[in-house]
Write a protein that holds these residues in place. Structure first.
Motif, PDB file in Angstrom:
ATOM      1  N   VAL A  72       0.865  -1.175   0.000  1.00  0.00           N
ATOM      2  CA  VAL A  72       0.000   0.000   0.000  1.00  0.00           C
ATOM      3  C   VAL A  72       0.903   1.226   0.000  1.00  0.00           C
ATOM      4  O   VAL A  72       1.894   1.292   0.741  1.00  0.00           O
ATOM      5  N   TYR A  73       0.578   2.155  -0.886  1.00  0.00           N
ATOM      6  CA  TYR A  73       1.336   3.403  -1.005  1.00  0.00           C
ATOM      7  C   TYR A  73       0.424   4.571  -0.649  1.00  0.00           C
ATOM      8  O   TYR A  73      -0.807   4.466  -0.689  1.00  0.00           O
ATOM      9  N   GLY A  74       1.043   5.689  -0.334  1.00  0.00           N
ATOM     10  CA  GLY A  74       0.224   6.864  -0.079  1.00  0.00           C
ATOM     11  C   GLY A  74       1.002   7.975   0.567  1.00  0.00           C
ATOM     12  O   GLY A  74       2.226   7.918   0.733  1.00  0.00           O
ATOM     13  N   ALA A  92      -3.300   1.421  -4.230  1.00  0.00           N
ATOM     14  CA  ALA A  92      -2.985  -0.012  -4.235  1.00  0.00           C
ATOM     15  C   ALA A  92      -3.089  -0.526  -5.658  1.00  0.00           C
ATOM     16  O   ALA A  92      -3.851  -0.002  -6.477  1.00  0.00           O
ATOM     17  N   HIS A  93      -2.310  -1.560  -5.961  1.00  0.00           N
ATOM     18  CA  HIS A  93      -2.366  -2.212  -7.272  1.00  0.00           C
ATOM     19  C   HIS A  93      -2.727  -3.668  -7.069  1.00  0.00           C
ATOM     20  O   HIS A  93      -2.323  -4.314  -6.095  1.00  0.00           O
ATOM     21  N   ASP A  94      -3.507  -4.207  -8.010  1.00  0.00           N
ATOM     22  CA  ASP A  94      -3.890  -5.618  -7.953  1.00  0.00           C
ATOM     23  C   ASP A  94      -3.870  -6.185  -9.363  1.00  0.00           C
ATOM     24  O   ASP A  94      -4.212  -5.505 -10.330  1.00  0.00           O
ATOM     25  N   ALA A  95      -3.459  -7.424  -9.479  1.00  0.00           N
ATOM     26  CA  ALA A  95      -3.518  -8.160 -10.748  1.00  0.00           C
ATOM     27  C   ALA A  95      -4.453  -9.342 -10.529  1.00  0.00           C
ATOM     28  O   ALA A  95      -4.090 -10.325  -9.861  1.00  0.00           O
ATOM     29  N   TYR A  96      -5.634  -9.233 -11.064  1.00  0.00           N
ATOM     30  CA  TYR A  96      -6.688 -10.222 -10.827  1.00  0.00           C
ATOM     31  C   TYR A  96      -6.714 -11.229 -11.971  1.00  0.00           C
ATOM     32  O   TYR A  96      -7.003 -10.882 -13.114  1.00  0.00           O
ATOM     33  N   ASP A  97      -6.426 -12.482 -11.647  1.00  0.00           N
ATOM     34  CA  ASP A  97      -6.492 -13.566 -12.622  1.00  0.00           C
ATOM     35  C   ASP A  97      -7.965 -13.949 -12.766  1.00  0.00           C
ATOM     36  O   ASP A  97      -8.483 -14.754 -11.990  1.00  0.00           O
ATOM     37  N   VAL A  98      -8.633 -13.371 -13.753  1.00  0.00           N
ATOM     38  CA  VAL A  98     -10.089 -13.477 -13.864  1.00  0.00           C
ATOM     39  C   VAL A  98     -10.493 -14.906 -14.214  1.00  0.00           C
ATOM     40  O   VAL A  98     -10.120 -15.422 -15.268  1.00  0.00           O
ATOM     41  N   PRO A  99     -11.283 -15.563 -13.350  1.00  0.00           N
ATOM     42  CA  PRO A  99     -11.705 -16.934 -13.643  1.00  0.00           C
ATOM     43  C   PRO A  99     -12.602 -16.983 -14.884  1.00  0.00           C
ATOM     44  O   PRO A  99     -13.400 -16.080 -15.118  1.00  0.00           O
ATOM     45  N   ARG A 100     -12.461 -18.026 -15.666  1.00  0.00           N
ATOM     46  CA  ARG A 100     -13.291 -18.179 -16.855  1.00  0.00           C
ATOM     47  C   ARG A 100     -14.716 -18.529 -16.436  1.00  0.00           C
ATOM     48  O   ARG A 100     -14.933 -19.292 -15.494  1.00  0.00           O
ATOM     49  N   ARG A 101     -15.677 -17.938 -17.103  1.00  0.00           N
ATOM     50  CA  ARG A 101     -17.082 -18.222 -16.799  1.00  0.00           C
ATOM     51  C   ARG A 101     -17.609 -19.294 -17.749  1.00  0.00           C
ATOM     52  O   ARG A 101     -17.531 -19.159 -18.963  1.00  0.00           O
TER      53      ARG A 101
END
Length: 383
Positions: free
Chosen positions: A23-25, A126-135
């Motif tokens: 977390v940055y700020g 904040a940064h996030d890399a979301y591995d999006v689940p396949r639907r």
């Protein structure tokens, strides 16, 4: 973005399930517009309770209603191709917030534009890399398969308020003493997600802006950070809608017409909620003009309403939840005020009795006056 996509991201900030690494700020003096201190910490090295507090702040910047607290900010094609504002946001995202110069440039952009009632505030990133689940075809997600990684940044700006000196219990001494005053980080007042999560993928032409108060969207922040035309807030949409009604309908703007319009829009809101459709409810100006015609409004008045709405909203679709108060149905006269559950707004009638105008509401068996149960008696006939 729709409600399902928003919920999918919000679940990323549950304690024990978040994958945020840092977390940055910075902590800003609201009076002098100077940075007091910087924040650059690993959530993994924090005490669990402290890390959960940060996660809660970020999660709150994705809360509220789409179209009210959460508003789409749209970049033009020219901005995405070549503009300082989009270049800065992209640099923050692509570097995963590790670019110190980009962070500092962003901080200064915010500080130079923002004034939160003169108080100090905390800028969090904040940064996030979301591995999006396949639907799958059945609508369920496959957690073990993914075709998309959604890389995004989340920003929230939280006022920091002074805490008053209060009495507190000290177990070791078994006594009560004054607790020292301190400063408390409040819930985010504004924030944003970039890029937007549309179709469960990154949309670099959009950002999702958050405002704790639907009527205070901090246009100065939007102008400085996004350089886009500030969207109309929900209260502004309601005011423009009501102005178009009274201005265009004139004498046709009767209680019965507005009563029916309110009821029809309320029905659409309830039907949409029951349907579970994740997309926000929307109606065109033409749809609402059609409702007015059904209420008996003359064609020329309905067309005048359509023209006035066109000037106020352009070609934008309208969300009925921003146009009416779905929780209140209030009628006021010079002498009295009546508040009714919107579900029963249709019960109010207008009558002319002995040359005077009356508002009539059917009364049941249970009637209270200032909390006191009373009975109603019909007037005695005159001798």
């Amino acid at each position: 973005m729709n409600q399902k996509e928003l919920g999918e991201l919000r679940r990323r900030f549950r304690p024990g399930k978040s994958v945020l690494s840092r977390v940055y700020g910075c902590y800003v003096n609201g009076g002098s517009h100077e940075i007091i201190s910087y924040l650059d910490e690993s959530l993994g090295s924090m005490p669990q309770e402290e890390a959960e507090k940060y996660l809660s702040l970020f999660k709150k910047s994705l809360s509220g209603s789409l179209g009210k607290n959460l508003i789409d900010v749209v970049f033009s094609t020219a901005q995405v191709a070549d503009s300082d504002e989009h270049r800065l946001l992209s640099a923050l995202r692509l570097s995963e917030l590790k670019d110190g110069e980009a962070r500092e440039a962003f901080y200064q952009t915010v500080i130079n534009s923002l004034d939160i009632e003169g108080c100090n505030y905390l800028i969090l990133l904040a940064h996030d890399a979301y591995d999006v689940p396949r639907r799958r075809k059945d609508g369920e997600t496959d957690q073990d398969a993914s075709d998309e990684v959604f890389s995004y940044i989340l920003c929230c700006i939280c006022p920091v308020k002074n805490r008053k000196i209060e009495l507190g219990y000290f177990p070791g001494e078994n006594e009560f003493h004054s607790c020292a005053a301190g400063q408390i980080v409040s819930a985010p007042e504004l924030g944003f997600l970039f890029p937007a999560f549309d179709g469960r993928a990154a949309n670099i032409y959009n950002a999702l802006f958050y405002s704790q108060k639907a009527g205070a969207i901090h246009q100065e922040f939007i102008d400085a950070v996004f350089h886009t035309e500030p969207p109309m807030s929900a209260p502004e949409q309601k005011e423009a809608f009501e102005s178009a009604l009274t201005g265009a309908l004139e004498e046709a703007c009767s209680l019965e017409v507005i009563q029916t319009l309110h009821g029809r829009l309320l029905e659409k809101i309830e039907d949409h909620r029951e349907s579970g459709d994740p997309e926000p409810l929307s109606l065109s100006v033409g749809d609402i003009s059609g409702i007015l015609r059904d209420c008996g409004v003359p064609e020329e008045r309905a067309e005048a309403f359509r023209e006035q709405c066109g000037m106020a909203f352009g070609k934008a679709v309208l969300n009925p939840e921003n146009l009416i108060d779905s929780k209140h149905f209030d009628i006021k006269t010079e002498q009295a005020a009546i508040s009714i559950d919107p579900e029963y707004g249709y019960l109010v009638e207008t009558r002319i009795i002995d040359g005077r105008k009356y508002l009539l509401i059917p009364a049941g068996e249970d009637v209270e006056l200032n909390g006191l149960s009373v009975s109603l008696r019909a007037g005695e006939p005159e001798a």
